[in-house]
Design a protein around this motif. Sequence first.
Motif, PDB file in Angstrom:
ATOM      1  N   ILE A 161      31.905  35.329  53.531  1.00 42.79           N
ATOM      2  CA  ILE A 161      31.485  36.199  52.001  1.00 42.79           C
ATOM      3  C   ILE A 161      30.487  35.114  51.372  1.00 42.79           C
ATOM      4  N   LEU A 217      36.484  35.983  46.414  1.00 42.23           N
ATOM      5  CA  LEU A 217      36.631  37.581  46.882  1.00 42.23           C
ATOM      6  C   LEU A 217      37.157  37.390  48.554  1.00 42.23           C
ATOM      7  N   VAL A 242      36.482  44.101  52.328  1.00 42.21           N
ATOM      8  CA  VAL A 242      36.262  42.290  50.218  1.00 42.21           C
ATOM      9  C   VAL A 242      37.637  43.320  49.715  1.00 42.21           C
ATOM     10  N   SER A 297      38.685  41.667  46.086  1.00 39.64           N
ATOM     11  CA  SER A 297      38.001  40.612  45.089  1.00 39.64           C
ATOM     12  C   SER A 297      39.198  41.141  44.328  1.00 39.64           C
ATOM     13  N   GLU A 312      33.807  40.495  38.296  1.00 36.00           N
ATOM     14  CA  GLU A 312      33.872  41.977  39.036  1.00 36.00           C
ATOM     15  C   GLU A 312      32.749  42.843  38.589  1.00 36.00           C
ATOM     16  N   TRP A 336      29.872  41.685  40.482  1.00 33.81           N
ATOM     17  CA  TRP A 336      30.189  41.880  42.168  1.00 33.81           C
ATOM     18  C   TRP A 336      30.118  43.500  42.759  1.00 33.81           C
TER      19      TRP A 336
END
Length: 254
Positions: A145, A178, A206, A208, A215, A218
């Motif tokens: 990550i 994550l 992945v 979250s 978010e 991301w």
Amino acid sequence: MMTRYQFVLCSQQGRIPPSWAYRLYSWMLEQVPKEVGEALHRQGETPLVQFLCYDREMEKALWTVVLLSEEMERIFCPLLESCREIPLRTGTLTVRLQQKQTIASPTELIVASRDPREERCRTEMCFLSPTAFKKDGRYEIFPQIKLILQSLVNKWNQICPDYPLNDPEALEVLEQGLHLVDYSLRSTRYPLKNVKIPGFTGWVQVESKLPAPLEELWQMLLAFAPYAGIGIKTTLGMGGVRCSAVIKQTKPNQ
């Protein structure tokens, strides 16, 4: 502006391997003025991403080229949009434009990341061409990550300097929220000149667990990834990626 082209390639010699992406990049440089091609060659990594992958459903090779600056568009758009054949030493490839996508400004990715979405559990990142990272002078061949985030953030800051991501604390919280929860990967080698670079292909999922603002960040990086690529040598054919949501499955009532 970012422009992403996807071409279908065909060869009488049969299947086209991912490593031919380097030959295609060399061909592109040969088609522009000599001084321009030499300058780009000296730069190494440029605001251009390109890679080859094989689409099993279509049973065709797909060549993706992403131009990440106005200069790259000025140099290469006319070439790519008029291209029908590519003569290589190994034979001539026929070229058909399948898709063209354009993002006028990074704000499009920022705004899109704020749109309401269906609840999701995971994101699947599919590495379409050999991918690797460089850390402390060594190749890293597993998509941690931290390495994924570092790669995407660095590329974002290079390509979108007017919208920098430079809050170390926010990025640390992003990393902590994550988690890599599933994967199917295989090691591979990407031949480049006289070396074979170790890397991987396959996919990871992945999960979250981020607060809303992070978010959104991301999701913005995920939308950016197919344009920027992930890892090293994305100009030379490595690091092609596709990201897709894995919608949370609800269990039926017993």
